[in-house]
Scaffold this motif. Sequence first.
Motif, PDB file in Angstrom:
ATOM      1  N   ILE A   1       0.876  -1.170   0.000  1.00 56.40           N
ATOM      2  CA  ILE A   1       0.000   0.000   0.000  1.00 56.40           C
ATOM      3  C   ILE A   1       0.909   1.213   0.000  1.00 56.40           C
TER       4      ILE A   1
ATOM      5  N   PRO B   1      -6.653   5.018  -0.233  1.00 59.65           N
ATOM      6  CA  PRO B   1      -5.758   3.876  -0.018  1.00 59.65           C
ATOM      7  C   PRO B   1      -6.267   2.608  -0.707  1.00 59.65           C
TER       8      PRO B   1
ATOM      9  N   LEU C   1      -4.728  -1.555  -2.224  1.00 63.86           N
ATOM     10  CA  LEU C   1      -3.688  -2.561  -2.437  1.00 63.86           C
ATOM     11  C   LEU C   1      -3.852  -3.072  -3.860  1.00 63.86           C
TER      12      LEU C   1
END
Length: 208
Positions: free
Chosen positions: A59, A145, A147
């Motif tokens: 991340i 945010p 991933l």
Amino acid sequence: MKPFVFQHAQDVWPEGETLLHVYITPQDQDRELTALVTRAHDVLKDFPITPVALPWLHITVDQITDRVGANISATERDALVAELGKELANVEPFDVMIGSLMSYATGVIADVHPDGPLKGLHTTVRAAIQTVRGSNATGYPTKVPHLTLGYAAEECDSDQVQRKLRNEVRPGHAPMRVDAVHLVDVTSDTQAKTITWDHVATIPLGGS
């Protein structure tokens, strides 16, 4: 879905150069997350999407943008690590949830939430970088945010990817512990659509 383009600040990543980043990375303890990503990678085999291998999952917290990695000396890196360590000693470790999985404009990502602790971490890290290197060192745009699980190498139908992810990756969520960040010197491969890095330092949260 269109091919992914790696980014330096708000421009294209300079060919052949590395860039310093602050990343959160999964740990060995995040076994449910490893299982989730492995199931997603099985789905991506059916599409022109390059999966992010398990050792390179991350991340992005921030990117140091004023100079490329080769032009940031060991002394300057040490100063960054020291300032990050001082500021992050006041940030307690926390847990986040990874998922749902989303077929995106240029690849496949997993949402990361709740937002509050991650936004606070980003604010602290960015302030530390600016203390050491100035405001010009943080030109990377602030993003929600996430991933990344895979980068698109060619155009493909994002709806088909999303449908297959939702049908075959169950459950679509997994917990992850955040107890440190990592200063890393990152290499991007435009053709292979991969990210790798040399580890510079691990900075624990909460001063542990």
